[in-house]
Design a protein around this motif. Structure first.
Motif, short mmCIF file in Angstrom:
data_model
loop_
_atom_site.label_atom_id
_atom_site.label_comp_id
_atom_site.label_asym_id
_atom_site.label_seq_id
_atom_site.Cartn_x
_atom_site.Cartn_y
_atom_site.Cartn_z
N ARG A 132 0.83 -1.20 0.00
CA ARG A 132 0.00 0.00 0.00
C ARG A 132 0.87 1.26 0.00
O ARG A 132 0.58 2.23 -0.71
N VAL A 133 1.92 1.25 0.81
CA VAL A 133 2.83 2.40 0.87
C VAL A 133 3.55 2.59 -0.46
O VAL A 133 3.67 3.70 -0.96
N MET A 134 4.02 1.49 -1.05
CA MET A 134 4.76 1.57 -2.32
C MET A 134 3.85 2.07 -3.44
O MET A 134 4.30 2.80 -4.33
N ASP A 135 2.59 1.68 -3.41
CA ASP A 135 1.65 2.15 -4.43
C ASP A 135 1.50 3.67 -4.37
O ASP A 135 1.50 4.35 -5.41
N GLY A 167 -7.61 0.46 9.47
CA GLY A 167 -8.01 0.51 8.07
C GLY A 167 -7.61 -0.72 7.28
O GLY A 167 -7.92 -0.84 6.10
N THR A 168 -6.89 -1.68 7.94
CA THR A 168 -6.51 -2.92 7.25
C THR A 168 -7.79 -3.71 6.92
O THR A 168 -8.64 -3.93 7.79
N PRO A 169 -7.98 -4.12 5.66
CA PRO A 169 -9.19 -4.86 5.28
C PRO A 169 -9.37 -6.12 6.12
O PRO A 169 -8.39 -6.80 6.47
N LEU A 170 -10.61 -6.48 6.43
CA LEU A 170 -10.89 -7.64 7.27
C LEU A 170 -10.40 -8.93 6.63
O LEU A 170 -9.93 -9.84 7.32
N ASP A 171 -10.52 -9.04 5.29
CA ASP A 171 -10.05 -10.24 4.61
C ASP A 171 -8.56 -10.47 4.85
O ASP A 171 -8.10 -11.60 5.06
#
Length: 483
Positions: free
Chosen positions: A187-190, A438-442
């Motif tokens: 996510r950070v790299m994106d 904010g980390t997705p539950l999946d």
């Protein structure tokens, strides 16, 4: 008027006349099989008799030979073959040897060029050497002199190539890579990759040792300023009394001890990126000057006149700048200027699945650096490292691996090679998973399942009992199938 001189005093009677057809530009002229490391020389001349005379000479010297009747064919051969030295006539119809030299330096800058020149055109040959030719030889040629010149050119070409290869290897070993495939890192790299092509100021936040400078370099290398310099300044490492001079430079006599003019980091970073690390440590007076640079695009060296600047600023800090602003230690207006795009480098405890990748990377890096065979970590050592909290983040992990490579007597990295506080603390500490808000539950579910399986040694039935779910659910989650 200059006339084309013969290559040798008398041409061999057995050679064909110049009306004979030239060899194909894709043809390797050598009829013998030279050594694999033989010098490859490309001879360029519009007279076939000259080409074949030189071909015989170099073949007898154990070289690989290519022939070309003109500049066009010569360039085709250089693109298709690994050529060490080009031996070309200076005076040729159409494209001259000088023009070929210029084109050659564009197509294959590492190839050395030797010119053949007739008496009366030596001045042109000397001029060509200023443009990059290695040497020139006058016609009529002498076998000893032409072989000597080509061999010396080939030797120089190899030395330059070896030097470049060594520099590339050193650069490769020294180059710091961003290693990992975790969701937190991706996510950070994106965000960093998306922000890179813009001119926006970037603020990189995160704990010490999380790789904030690596993120800054990643942004620079993918920006429109990548050909410009990347200049890093650690604001915490430079005493406050000289930091202003370091950033903006000074003129001779600007203060006691200023014996001469000095260029500041803003000037050195012109056209590139200026990385201001630990920007939270800046004094109030320097903050004011930095704010002016960011607002007006100009600064004043100590004792000098106003100068324009053309840099992109990427800043980093491990401090909470919002708290620093509230406490009055950091200017609010400067904070908003810096905080255009904010990126937070995740701590290592939030990306534990990257630890095996990082361990493997550092084992390869420090094994090569210290001349040691590549070590392999044992499963128990990896588990200890996965369980440790790593307060020093990636930098701490790197130091641990370097220590193990240097001090280990075996070819594996075991628990005994780890510092005691890591092995003992990790062994008795319960495994923990840390997630960013904010980390997705999946993703949370998947990481919990994988961590539980790691602790149950892959036993899915035991893992399912611990998690209160069915074994079938574990299989579905691992296969990417949602309920």
């Amino acid at each position: 008027m200059l006339t084309k001189a013969p290559v040798f005093p008398t041409a061999p009677a057995s050679l064909p006349t110049t009306s004979a057809s030239f060899p194909s530009p894709s043809q390797v002229a050598s009829t013998v099989d030279p050594p694999a490391d033989a010098t490859t020389v490309l001879v360029v001349d519009d007279e076939r008799s000259n080409l074949e005379s030189l071909e015989k000479i170099f073949l007898r010297e154990g070289m690989r030979v290519l022939l070309a009747p003109d500049a066009k064919h010569a360039l085709e051969l250089v693109r298709a073959h690994r050529v060490h030295v080009v031996l070309t006539d200076l005076m040729m119809p159409g494209t001259t040897g000088l023009e070929l030299l210029r084109a050659m330096k564009q197509v294959a800058p590492d190839v050395e060029v030797v010119l053949m020149t007739a008496y009366g055109s030596v001045e042109a040959a000397v001029s060509a050497m200023r443009e990059g030719a290695y040497d020139f030889v006058e016609k009529p040629l002498k076998r000893i002199s032409i072989v000597k010149s080509v061999r010396k050119a080939a030797e120089r070409q190899r030395l330059v190539a070896e030097n470049k290869s060594l520099k590339d290897e050193i650069k490769r070993l020294a180059h710091r890579e961003i290693v990992g495939s975790s969701q937190a890192l991706r996510r950070v790299m994106d965000v960093a990759t998306q922000a890179a092509p813009s001119q926006a100021t970037v603020l990189v936040l995160g704990e010490s040792g999380t790789g904030k400078e690596l993120l800054a370099r990643h942004i620079h290398e993918r920006s429109m300023r990548s050909r410009g310099p990347f200049v890093a300044v650690n604001c915490a490492a430079i005493p406050e009394t000289i930091l202003e001079s370091e950033l903006f430079g000074h003129e001779k006599g600007a203060f006691t001890g200023a014996a001469g003019k000095r260029e500041g980091r803003f000037a050195k970073a012109a056209g590139g990126t200026l990385f201001l690390d630990e920007i939270g440590e800046l004094s109030t007076s320097v903050q004011v000057k930095l704010l002016r640079v960011m607002q007006e695009g100009e600064y004043e060296p100590l004792g000098g006149n106003t100068q324009k600047t053309d840099v992109r600023i990427v800043a980093a800090t491990n401090r909470d700048l919002v708290a620093e602003v509230a406490a009055g230690r950091f200017r609010e207006d400067l904070f908003y200027r810096l905080n255009v795009i904010a990126i937070t480098a995740p701590p290592l405890r939030a990306r534990r699945e990257d630890i095996p990748l990082l361990v493997d990377h550092f084992l390869g890096l420090y094994g090569a650096k210290n001349g040691r065979p590549r070590m392999q970590p044992t499963r128990s050592a990896l588990e200890r490292m996965m369980d440790y909290a790593w307060p020093g983040n990636v930098r701490e992990l790197e130091n641990v691996i370097e220590r193990a490579v240097v001090l280990s007597r075996g070819e594996t990295l075991g628990e005994a090679d780890l510092p005691e506080h890591i092995a003992v603390t990790a062994a008795r500490a319960p495994a923990q998973l840390v997630f960013e808000i904010g980390t997705p539950l999946d993703e949370i579910e998947l990481r919990v399942i994988r961590e539980t399986l790691r602790n149950t040694k892959g036993d899915k039935s035991v893992a399912a009992q611990l998690l209160g779910i069915s074994t079938r659910t574990i299989y579905r989650k691992l296969d990417g199938v949602t309920d």
